[in-house]
Design an enzyme around this catalytic site. Structure first.
Site, mmCIF file in Angstrom:
data_model
loop_
_atom_site.group_PDB
_atom_site.id
_atom_site.type_symbol
_atom_site.label_atom_id
_atom_site.label_comp_id
_atom_site.label_asym_id
_atom_site.label_seq_id
_atom_site.Cartn_x
_atom_site.Cartn_y
_atom_site.Cartn_z
ATOM 1 N N CYS A 72 0.834 -1.199 0.000
ATOM 2 C CA CYS A 72 0.000 0.000 0.000
ATOM 3 C C CYS A 72 0.872 1.254 0.000
ATOM 4 O O CYS A 72 1.809 1.353 0.785
ATOM 5 C CB CYS A 72 -0.893 -0.022 1.232
ATOM 6 S SG CYS A 72 -1.819 1.480 1.472
ATOM 7 N N CYS A 78 -1.019 5.830 7.273
ATOM 8 C CA CYS A 78 -2.395 5.429 7.560
ATOM 9 C C CYS A 78 -2.476 4.673 8.887
ATOM 10 O O CYS A 78 -1.606 3.870 9.211
ATOM 11 C CB CYS A 78 -2.896 4.547 6.419
ATOM 12 S SG CYS A 78 -4.540 3.899 6.685
ATOM 13 N N CYS A 81 -3.151 0.046 9.079
ATOM 14 C CA CYS A 81 -2.131 -0.996 9.264
ATOM 15 C C CYS A 81 -0.923 -0.399 9.983
ATOM 16 O O CYS A 81 -0.597 0.758 9.773
ATOM 17 C CB CYS A 81 -1.659 -1.527 7.909
ATOM 18 S SG CYS A 81 -2.940 -2.357 6.971
ATOM 19 N N CYS A 158 -7.488 0.127 -0.759
ATOM 20 C CA CYS A 158 -7.009 -0.383 0.528
ATOM 21 C C CYS A 158 -6.795 -1.891 0.405
ATOM 22 O O CYS A 158 -7.736 -2.634 0.143
ATOM 23 C CB CYS A 158 -8.032 -0.056 1.602
ATOM 24 S SG CYS A 158 -7.624 -0.770 3.185
ATOM 25 N N GLN A 282 -17.857 -10.473 12.999
ATOM 26 C CA GLN A 282 -16.402 -10.552 12.839
ATOM 27 C C GLN A 282 -15.981 -9.989 11.485
ATOM 28 O O GLN A 282 -16.616 -10.289 10.478
ATOM 29 C CB GLN A 282 -15.970 -12.016 12.936
ATOM 30 C CG GLN A 282 -16.164 -12.607 14.325
ATOM 31 C CD GLN A 282 -15.042 -12.242 15.267
ATOM 32 O OE1 GLN A 282 -14.042 -11.652 14.875
ATOM 33 N NE2 GLN A 282 -15.202 -12.594 16.532
ATOM 34 N N GLU A 332 -23.716 -11.722 27.673
ATOM 35 C CA GLU A 332 -23.173 -10.571 26.938
ATOM 36 C C GLU A 332 -23.845 -9.300 27.446
ATOM 37 O O GLU A 332 -25.028 -9.306 27.754
ATOM 38 C CB GLU A 332 -23.459 -10.794 25.437
ATOM 39 C CG GLU A 332 -23.456 -9.584 24.551
ATOM 40 C CD GLU A 332 -22.095 -8.926 24.410
ATOM 41 O OE1 GLU A 332 -21.083 -9.629 24.223
ATOM 42 O OE2 GLU A 332 -22.049 -7.682 24.498
ATOM 43 N N ASP A 380 -14.382 -15.008 26.058
ATOM 44 C CA ASP A 380 -13.828 -14.216 24.949
ATOM 45 C C ASP A 380 -13.980 -12.743 25.305
ATOM 46 O O ASP A 380 -14.757 -12.011 24.689
ATOM 47 C CB ASP A 380 -14.590 -14.561 23.648
ATOM 48 C CG ASP A 380 -14.017 -13.873 22.420
ATOM 49 O OD1 ASP A 380 -12.996 -13.174 22.529
ATOM 50 O OD2 ASP A 380 -14.599 -14.040 21.329
ATOM 51 N N CYS A 407 -7.937 -11.130 22.991
ATOM 52 C CA CYS A 407 -7.392 -10.171 22.019
ATOM 53 C C CYS A 407 -6.298 -9.331 22.657
ATOM 54 O O CYS A 407 -5.834 -8.370 22.067
ATOM 55 C CB CYS A 407 -8.510 -9.285 21.473
ATOM 56 S SG CYS A 407 -9.410 -8.399 22.753
HETATM 57 N N1 SAH Z 1 -17.453 -13.989 21.456
HETATM 58 C C1 SAH Z 1 -17.924 -12.979 20.553
HETATM 59 C C2 SAH Z 1 -17.556 -11.536 20.936
HETATM 60 C C3 SAH Z 1 -16.292 -11.297 21.677
HETATM 61 S S1 SAH Z 1 -15.858 -9.602 21.820
HETATM 62 C C4 SAH Z 1 -17.476 -13.272 19.151
HETATM 63 O O1 SAH Z 1 -16.657 -14.156 18.942
HETATM 64 O O2 SAH Z 1 -17.949 -12.647 18.221
HETATM 65 C C5 SAH Z 1 -16.158 -9.300 23.536
HETATM 66 C C6 SAH Z 1 -17.602 -9.087 23.873
HETATM 67 O O3 SAH Z 1 -17.690 -8.830 25.271
HETATM 68 C C7 SAH Z 1 -18.266 -7.900 23.192
HETATM 69 O O4 SAH Z 1 -19.407 -8.347 22.523
HETATM 70 C C8 SAH Z 1 -18.629 -6.952 24.351
HETATM 71 O O5 SAH Z 1 -19.835 -6.260 24.147
HETATM 72 C C9 SAH Z 1 -18.746 -7.905 25.502
HETATM 73 N N2 SAH Z 1 -18.535 -7.334 26.857
HETATM 74 C C10 SAH Z 1 -17.705 -6.342 27.230
HETATM 75 N N3 SAH Z 1 -17.726 -6.169 28.566
HETATM 76 C C11 SAH Z 1 -18.603 -7.081 29.064
HETATM 77 C C12 SAH Z 1 -19.053 -7.410 30.379
HETATM 78 N N4 SAH Z 1 -18.592 -6.753 31.459
HETATM 79 N N5 SAH Z 1 -19.937 -8.406 30.514
HETATM 80 C C13 SAH Z 1 -20.405 -9.097 29.429
HETATM 81 N N6 SAH Z 1 -20.014 -8.814 28.174
HETATM 82 C C14 SAH Z 1 -19.123 -7.835 27.969
#
Ligand code: SAH
Length: 456
Positions: A72, A78, A81, A158, A282, A332, A380, A407
């Site tokens: 790029c 930018c 990336c 991009c 995603q 969630e 997650d 992450c």
């Molecule tokens: N497992 C899902 C999303 C993971 S991202 C996937 O694979 O697509 C992390 C997620 O945690 C987000 O959706 C966010 O809204 C949620 N989150 C953030 N803080 C939180 C909390 N205190 N309790 C419950 N969920 C939460």
């Protein structure tokens, strides 16, 4: 001693979590944007703090063997990336190293970290473009923001976006210019077009275009629709969203479908997802399948288990789990995500998934008190990791396995250390490259219960 404004010759030895190079002057840490391990650079100190300095490259005296010409042309300015100037195999290695070092340094966990699973083609992987609109010399521009600022970098092509997104951007730009429509200015808060968001179902080819305006009307909207229809083969949906607030949040509260359907469809594996303008999905569906595949392999379900999917988003992982487990409970905090999760469960004929809205740190202890204990727990969490009460409840629940999708390697290391101290052991660590050419790293970890709780 490091002096502000002085130039120093520095070896770049490491990479920070934002993709910046790290070197040392007399043992003092200097962060150098654009430097990669193996570079020897002449850098001028632009910021000096108590514990670190920031340097700007004036000259690369000797290039790292991992340095390449980025595909790029705007890669160096930018904000999209951060490490496109690094060979892809080296990117994967440095992500693996970062995970390993975080686990060792923060978590005191010495375990095998598998090589990062990368993409066969680490370009054109994003299914969603989300570009602010600006203006230069009377013409509309769109692109990512420049690093650390709100200046838009004009991006004609991009390389991490699907080429369809690039075509959409081109059409919207033409519509704005041909119709002399004004563009929003963050400072004056005047002008109409704020953002353009494009979403693509990679497996179905369906395309959604969302135009966000600071004002209720989209002038000559039929012209935009006709233009998009003629240029974009898979066009299924054009949405107009109004956001007249002084905010960094992209979407406003008013949403109207001005062409086609409200939602497009995509598949991950054989699961179907309905994607609306607002819903989270995603952005790299190819690697998502890889990531979830690993999580499922680690969960090792036989069909008899109760499973928690904590921080479940729109229930993506939960739905994969549901097919292999007795029951799954997804938790969630975002209400609309839970509504999507329930709808997605229905669309896939999944009947053994329940979803709960609320903060995991409140909901998980409550559900456990009500008698819901899982055999396998999947978490997650967002970058800040799991709340203490979530971890404590997992320990009390004493599941056979915990699968941790992360992450952020730093909070991952902290949380694994807690679980290690409380009856679990880290078995497998697998980094997956969800965002090639950026500094992000995603990791899936398998933890097993060391022994059955014998306190009773
Ligand atoms: N497992 C899902 C999303 C993971 S991202 C996937 O694979 O697509 C992390 C997620 O945690 C987000 O959706 C966010 O809204 C949620 N989150 C953030 N803080 C939180 C909390 N205190 N309790 C419950 N969920 C939460």
């Amino acid at each position: 001693m490091v002096i502000l404004g002085e130039k120093y010759k520095i070896n770049i030895e490491d990479m920070g979590h934002n993709g910046e190079g790290i070197g040392r002057v007399d043992g003092f840490t200097v962060f150098i944007d654009g430097g990669i391990p193996g570079d020897y650079v002449l850098a001028e100190i632009s910021t000096l703090k108590k514990n670190y300095a920031v340097g700007e490259i004036k000259e690369i005296l000797d290039e790292s063997e991992d340095r390449i010409d980025p595909l790029c042309s705007v890669a160096s300015i930018c904000g999209g990336c951060q490490i496109m100037h690094m060979d892809y195999a080296a990117q994967l290695k440095i992500k693996e190293k970062r995970v390993r070092e975080n686990l060792q340094r923060i978590g005191k966990i010495n375990t095998i970290v598998h090589p990062t699973i990368g993409m066969h083609n680490p370009y054109e992987y994003r299914n969603k473009a989300q570009f602010p609109v600006g203006v230069i010399d009377g013409k509309a521009i769109m692109g990512f923001y420049k690093r650390g600022s709100h200046d838009i970098v004009q991006t004609d092509n991009c390389n991490i976006q699907s080429p369809i997104n690039t075509e959409v951007i081109e059409s919207v730009r033409k519509y704005i210019d041909d119709n002399r429509i004004s563009v929003y200015n963050e400072k004056t808060r005047k002008g109409l077009i704020r953002h353009v968001v494009t979403k693509i179902g990679f497996t179905t080819g369906e395309v959604m275009v969302v135009v966000i305006t600071n004002g209720k009307k989209l002038p000559n909207q039929d012209e935009l629709i006709e233009l998009l229809k003629s240029k974009i083969t898979g066009l299924k949906s054009v949405i107009h969203n109004v956001n007249d607030k002084n905010t960094n949040v992209i979407f406003g509260n008013e949403t109207k479908t001005i062409y086609g359907v409200d939602k497009i469809v995509d598949y991950i594996g054989d699961l179907k997802f309905n994607i609306s303008a607002h819903s989270f999905y995603q952005v790299n569906p190819i690697q998502t399948e890889v990531l979830y595949g690993k999580a499922m392999e680690y969960a090792n379900l036989s069909g008899t288990e109760n499973v928690f999917d904590i921080y479940c988003g729109i229930g993506t992982i939960s739905l994969f789990v549901a097919k292999k487990a007795k029951r799954v409970w997804g938790v969630e905090v975002i209400k609309s995500a839970i509504e999507d999760a329930k709808e997605n469960a229905k669309a896939n004929n999944v009947k053994n998934a329940d979803f709960y809205v609320g903060k995991a740190e409140v909901v998980i202890p409550k559900l456990y008190k009500e008698g819901k204990a899982a055999d396998v727990v999947i978490v997650d969490p967002p970058r800040k990791g799991c709340e203490q009460s979530v971890l404590e409840t997992i320990v009390s629940m004493n599941p056979k396995r915990v699968v941790y999708v992360s992450c952020n390697p730093a909070t991952l290391a902290r949380d694994l250390a807690y679980l290690e101290e409380n009856g679990f052991t880290t078995k497998e660590v697998q980094p997956v490259d969800m965002f090639p050419h950026t500094a992000h790293v995603e990791t899936v970890v398998l933890m097993s219960r060391v022994k059955v709780n014998t306190m009773f």
